[in-house]
Enzyme design. Structure first.
Site, PDB file in Angstrom:
ATOM      1  N   TYR A   1       0.714  -1.211  -0.079  1.00  0.00           N
ATOM      2  CA  TYR A   1       0.011  -0.115   0.009  1.00  0.00           C
ATOM      3  C   TYR A   1       0.714   1.175  -0.074  1.00  0.00           C
ATOM      4  CZ  TYR A   1      -3.456   3.315   1.879  1.00  0.00           C
ATOM      5  OH  TYR A   1      -4.153   4.480   2.162  1.00  0.00           O
ATOM      6  N   ILE A   2       1.688   1.490   0.922  1.00  0.00           N
ATOM      7  CA  ILE A   2       2.540   2.846   1.225  1.00  0.00           C
ATOM      8  C   ILE A   2       3.546   2.739   0.267  1.00  0.00           C
ATOM      9  CG2 ILE A   2       3.498   4.436   2.472  1.00  0.00           C
ATOM     10  CD1 ILE A   2       1.871   3.227   4.955  1.00  0.00           C
TER      11      ILE A   2
ATOM     12  N   ASP B   1       9.786  -7.465  -2.750  1.00  0.00           N
ATOM     13  CA  ASP B   1       8.787  -7.923  -2.422  1.00  0.00           C
ATOM     14  C   ASP B   1       8.183  -9.321  -2.244  1.00  0.00           C
ATOM     15  OD1 ASP B   1       5.825  -5.609  -1.732  1.00  0.00           O
ATOM     16  OD2 ASP B   1       5.536  -7.968  -1.566  1.00  0.00           O
TER      17      ASP B   1
ATOM     18  N   PHE C   1       9.729  -0.963   3.906  1.00  0.00           N
ATOM     19  CA  PHE C   1       8.308  -1.029   4.227  1.00  0.00           C
ATOM     20  C   PHE C   1       7.978  -2.565   4.454  1.00  0.00           C
ATOM     21  CE2 PHE C   1       8.157   2.456   0.890  1.00  0.00           C
ATOM     22  CZ  PHE C   1       7.601   3.599   1.611  1.00  0.00           C
TER      23      PHE C   1
ATOM     24  N   SER D   1       5.763   3.819  13.186  1.00  0.00           N
ATOM     25  CA  SER D   1       4.445   4.194  13.516  1.00  0.00           C
ATOM     26  C   SER D   1       4.131   4.800  14.826  1.00  0.00           C
ATOM     27  CB  SER D   1       3.521   2.589  13.606  1.00  0.00           C
ATOM     28  OG  SER D   1       2.202   2.922  13.950  1.00  0.00           O
TER      29      SER D   1
ATOM     30  N   TYR E   1       2.618  -6.511  17.145  1.00  0.00           N
ATOM     31  CA  TYR E   1       3.219  -5.752  16.057  1.00  0.00           C
ATOM     32  C   TYR E   1       3.789  -4.427  16.149  1.00  0.00           C
ATOM     33  CZ  TYR E   1       2.146  -1.857  12.736  1.00  0.00           C
ATOM     34  OH  TYR E   1       2.123  -0.670  12.153  1.00  0.00           O
TER      35      TYR E   1
ATOM     36  N   LYS F   1       7.845  -2.416  15.904  1.00  0.00           N
ATOM     37  CA  LYS F   1       8.086  -1.195  15.438  1.00  0.00           C
ATOM     38  C   LYS F   1       8.856  -0.520  16.454  1.00  0.00           C
ATOM     39  CE  LYS F   1       6.058  -1.239  11.525  1.00  0.00           C
ATOM     40  NZ  LYS F   1       6.903  -1.513  10.249  1.00  0.00           N
TER      41      LYS F   1
ATOM     42  N   TYR G   1       4.197   7.079  11.050  1.00  0.00           N
ATOM     43  CA  TYR G   1       3.213   7.318  10.426  1.00  0.00           C
ATOM     44  C   TYR G   1       1.917   7.201  11.332  1.00  0.00           C
ATOM     45  CZ  TYR G   1       5.945   4.804   6.601  1.00  0.00           C
ATOM     46  OH  TYR G   1       6.841   4.669   5.897  1.00  0.00           O
TER      47      TYR G   1
ATOM     48  N   ASN H   1      -2.307   7.602  10.746  1.00  0.00           N
ATOM     49  CA  ASN H   1      -2.999   6.587  10.105  1.00  0.00           C
ATOM     50  C   ASN H   1      -3.291   6.845   8.636  1.00  0.00           C
ATOM     51  OD1 ASN H   1      -3.779   6.329  13.033  1.00  0.00           O
ATOM     52  ND2 ASN H   1      -5.498   4.890  12.162  1.00  0.00           N
TER      53      ASN H   1
ATOM     54  N   ASN I   1      -8.790  -2.296   9.231  1.00  0.00           N
ATOM     55  CA  ASN I   1      -8.620  -0.694   9.328  1.00  0.00           C
ATOM     56  C   ASN I   1      -9.846   0.093   8.995  1.00  0.00           C
ATOM     57  OD1 ASN I   1      -5.560  -1.595   8.516  1.00  0.00           O
ATOM     58  ND2 ASN I   1      -5.861  -0.464  10.400  1.00  0.00           N
TER      59      ASN I   1
ATOM     60  N   ARG J   1      -8.294   9.790  15.794  1.00  0.00           N
ATOM     61  CA  ARG J   1      -6.903   9.474  15.074  1.00  0.00           C
ATOM     62  C   ARG J   1      -6.571  10.741  14.202  1.00  0.00           C
ATOM     63  NH1 ARG J   1      -7.465   6.179  18.334  1.00  0.00           N
ATOM     64  NH2 ARG J   1      -7.367   3.997  18.261  1.00  0.00           N
TER      65      ARG J   1
HETATM   66  C1  UD1 Z   1      -3.657   0.406  14.032  1.00  0.00           C
HETATM   67  C2  UD1 Z   1      -2.222   0.480  14.761  1.00  0.00           C
HETATM   68  C3  UD1 Z   1      -1.258   1.432  13.868  1.00  0.00           C
HETATM   69  C4  UD1 Z   1      -1.041   0.489  12.436  1.00  0.00           C
HETATM   70  C5  UD1 Z   1      -2.270   0.401  11.774  1.00  0.00           C
HETATM   71  C6  UD1 Z   1      -2.394  -0.240  10.539  1.00  0.00           C
HETATM   72  C7  UD1 Z   1      -2.105   0.634  17.123  1.00  0.00           C
HETATM   73  C8  UD1 Z   1      -2.508   1.558  18.152  1.00  0.00           C
HETATM   74  N1  UD1 Z   1      -2.411   1.327  15.813  1.00  0.00           N
HETATM   75  O1  UD1 Z   1      -4.007   1.667  14.053  1.00  0.00           O
HETATM   76  O2  UD1 Z   1       0.116   1.352  14.353  1.00  0.00           O
HETATM   77  O3  UD1 Z   1      -0.099   1.257  11.592  1.00  0.00           O
HETATM   78  O4  UD1 Z   1      -3.519  -0.017  12.700  1.00  0.00           O
HETATM   79  O5  UD1 Z   1      -2.512  -1.818  10.529  1.00  0.00           O
HETATM   80  O6  UD1 Z   1      -1.656  -0.417  16.878  1.00  0.00           O
HETATM   81  N2  UD1 Z   1     -12.474   1.392  13.896  1.00  0.00           N
HETATM   82  C9  UD1 Z   1     -13.733   0.994  13.829  1.00  0.00           C
HETATM   83  N3  UD1 Z   1     -14.699   0.230  13.132  1.00  0.00           N
HETATM   84  C10 UD1 Z   1     -13.846  -0.714  12.212  1.00  0.00           C
HETATM   85  C11 UD1 Z   1     -12.362  -0.370  12.111  1.00  0.00           C
HETATM   86  C12 UD1 Z   1     -11.977   0.609  12.840  1.00  0.00           C
HETATM   87  O7  UD1 Z   1     -14.646   1.826  14.517  1.00  0.00           O
HETATM   88  O8  UD1 Z   1     -14.333  -1.556  11.606  1.00  0.00           O
HETATM   89  C13 UD1 Z   1     -11.967   2.482  14.657  1.00  0.00           C
HETATM   90  C14 UD1 Z   1     -10.853   1.947  15.605  1.00  0.00           C
HETATM   91  O9  UD1 Z   1     -11.576   1.500  16.596  1.00  0.00           O
HETATM   92  C15 UD1 Z   1     -10.175   3.139  15.627  1.00  0.00           C
HETATM   93  C16 UD1 Z   1     -10.115   3.701  14.256  1.00  0.00           C
HETATM   94  O10 UD1 Z   1     -11.491   3.484  13.800  1.00  0.00           O
HETATM   95  O11 UD1 Z   1     -10.561   4.133  16.636  1.00  0.00           O
HETATM   96  C17 UD1 Z   1      -8.905   3.546  13.430  1.00  0.00           C
HETATM   97  O12 UD1 Z   1      -8.847   2.215  13.481  1.00  0.00           O
HETATM   98  P1  UD1 Z   1      -7.756   1.296  12.436  1.00  0.00           P
HETATM   99  O13 UD1 Z   1      -7.925   1.917  11.021  1.00  0.00           O
HETATM  100  O14 UD1 Z   1      -7.739  -0.006  12.512  1.00  0.00           O
HETATM  101  O15 UD1 Z   1      -5.954   2.123  12.835  1.00  0.00           O
HETATM  102  P2  UD1 Z   1      -5.620   2.133  14.187  1.00  0.00           P
HETATM  103  O16 UD1 Z   1      -6.152   0.923  15.168  1.00  0.00           O
HETATM  104  O17 UD1 Z   1      -5.724   3.547  14.661  1.00  0.00           O
END
Ligand code: UD1
Length: 341
Positions: A13-14, A33, A83, A127, A152, A156, A180, A182, A202, A234
């Protein structure tokens, strides 16, 4: 001077977005890769966008013999952007050894080869997970790191330490760790983007897959956080903006503009957004209604984090440029194209 950059994980991705920006800036890219979480067709897309097909080799950097052989054959690499790594937080809890082996051994192999084959420069994908839940927001590069919440996250943190400690005793080495926040969105051409295997973990891929009808509904994890609307906050950074910071980091190393041999930069927008703001932003940007419901908090999630980007702004001359609407639209355009909608 050689302008050849090794991009490990360059079909990911990145990595794919960064390869595009590097090629557009006149760098020659060679991607390594193992295609464990990406497809070879990404090379076609990069070629369509830039007019140049990056060189490519398929192997796993955590295989020492193959990595050594690669550097023996490619003796003109000016810098590495590393990466290639496993990145699923939940999976890392289930399979800690896989994560530690893959993410740490690959970095150590690269560093050993850098010393052996005299490749001085590395940009490393770190991260904001290294900050855990910070006491004070926004976080600067000086904010203390915390114990990781997952294997994970720990890879990092340990990787940063491996890089820093190796550089300390090898003055020929220079490295920049980019933390990074998000990363979201896709290239404006919609030719490359994030395509997670299986059910996305994510937020934004889950949103776009829900909008595309692949998922029944989105779960918003928690509305009882200490944030303005109760959902978690975030710092969502556009992936093409993020990619550009890598080109600047490479230039900084190649032109010896770095202030010390090991440097760290936060890469975010500087603005925190809640899950509900992203959901509403997506609906507004695309006109597509999302079926979502509030559920329990997700284990391991922090409440809120966003970046202080002053250091990256001033020292790198880099700043996030794209706004949330265009970023979410780019993610949606990519999803539609990938699904033939
Ligand atoms: C996590 C990791 C980050 C990593 C990234 C990529 C941690 C603290 N963060 O980020 O280091 O680079 O994943 O894999 O470990 N959410 C929902 N519903 C969903 C999915 C997510 O509500 O279906 C919310 C989550 O609860 C969060 C926000 O959306 O509050 C972002 O979530 P996500 O995209 O998974 O990223 P992080 O957890 O912040």
């Amino acid at each position: 001077m050689s302008k050849k950059i090794l991009v490990t994980g360059g079909t990911g991705y990145i990595g794919s977005h960064t390869t595009v920006e590097l090629q557009n800036s006149g760098y020659e890219v060679i991607i390594v890769d193992d295609l464990s979480n990406s497809g070879i067709e990404v090379l076609d897309s990069i070629e369509k966008i830039t007019g140049t097909r990056p060189a490519f080799e398929q192997f796993d950097i955590s295989e020492r013999v193959k990595t050594d052989d690669f550097f023996r054959r490619n003796n003109d690499i000016a810098a590495i952007i590393h990466f290639a790594a496993y990145k699923a937080v939940g999976e890392s809890v289930e399979k800690p050894l896989d994560y530690y082996r893959n993410n740490l051994v690959s970095l150590m192999n690269l560093l050993e080869c850098q010393i052996k084959y005299n490749v001085p420069n590395m940009v490393f994908s770190s991260s904001c997970t290294v900050y855990g839940q910070p006491e004070k927001l926004p976080v600067t590069e000086q904010t203390p790191r915390k114990d990781a919440e997952s294997p994970y996250g720990n890879t990092k943190r340990i990787s940063e330490d491996i890089l820093r400690d190796t550089i300390t005793v090898n003055p020929m080495l220079k490295g920049i760790a980019l933390r990074y926040f998000n990363p979201i969105g896709a290239h404006p051409t919609a030719l490359i983007g994030e395509l997670p295997l299986g059910v996305p973990q994510n937020l934004v891929p889950f949103i776009t897959q829900t909008a595309a009808g692949l998922r029944e509904g989105l779960k918003v994890f928690g509305n009882d956080y200490n944030t303005p609307d109760g959902s978690a906050v975030r710092d969502y950074i556009n992936v093409a903006d993020l990619a550009k910071a890598h080109v600047i980091a490479i230039e900084r190393l190649l032109k010896n503009k770095n202030k010390s041999n090991y440097e760290v930069f936060n890469l975010g927008t500087g603005t925190g957004l809640s899950v509900l703001e992203v959901v509403n932003g997506f609906e507004k940007a695309t006109g597509v209604k999302l079926n979502y419901k509030i559920v329990e908090r997700r284990a391991g999630d922090i409440e809120k984090i966003w970046a202080d980007t002053t250091y990256a702004n001033e020292e790198l001359g880099w700043k996030a440029e794209k706004n949330l609407v265009e970023t979410l639209l780019s993610a949606w355009n990519w999803e539609k194209r990938a699904r033939g909608i």
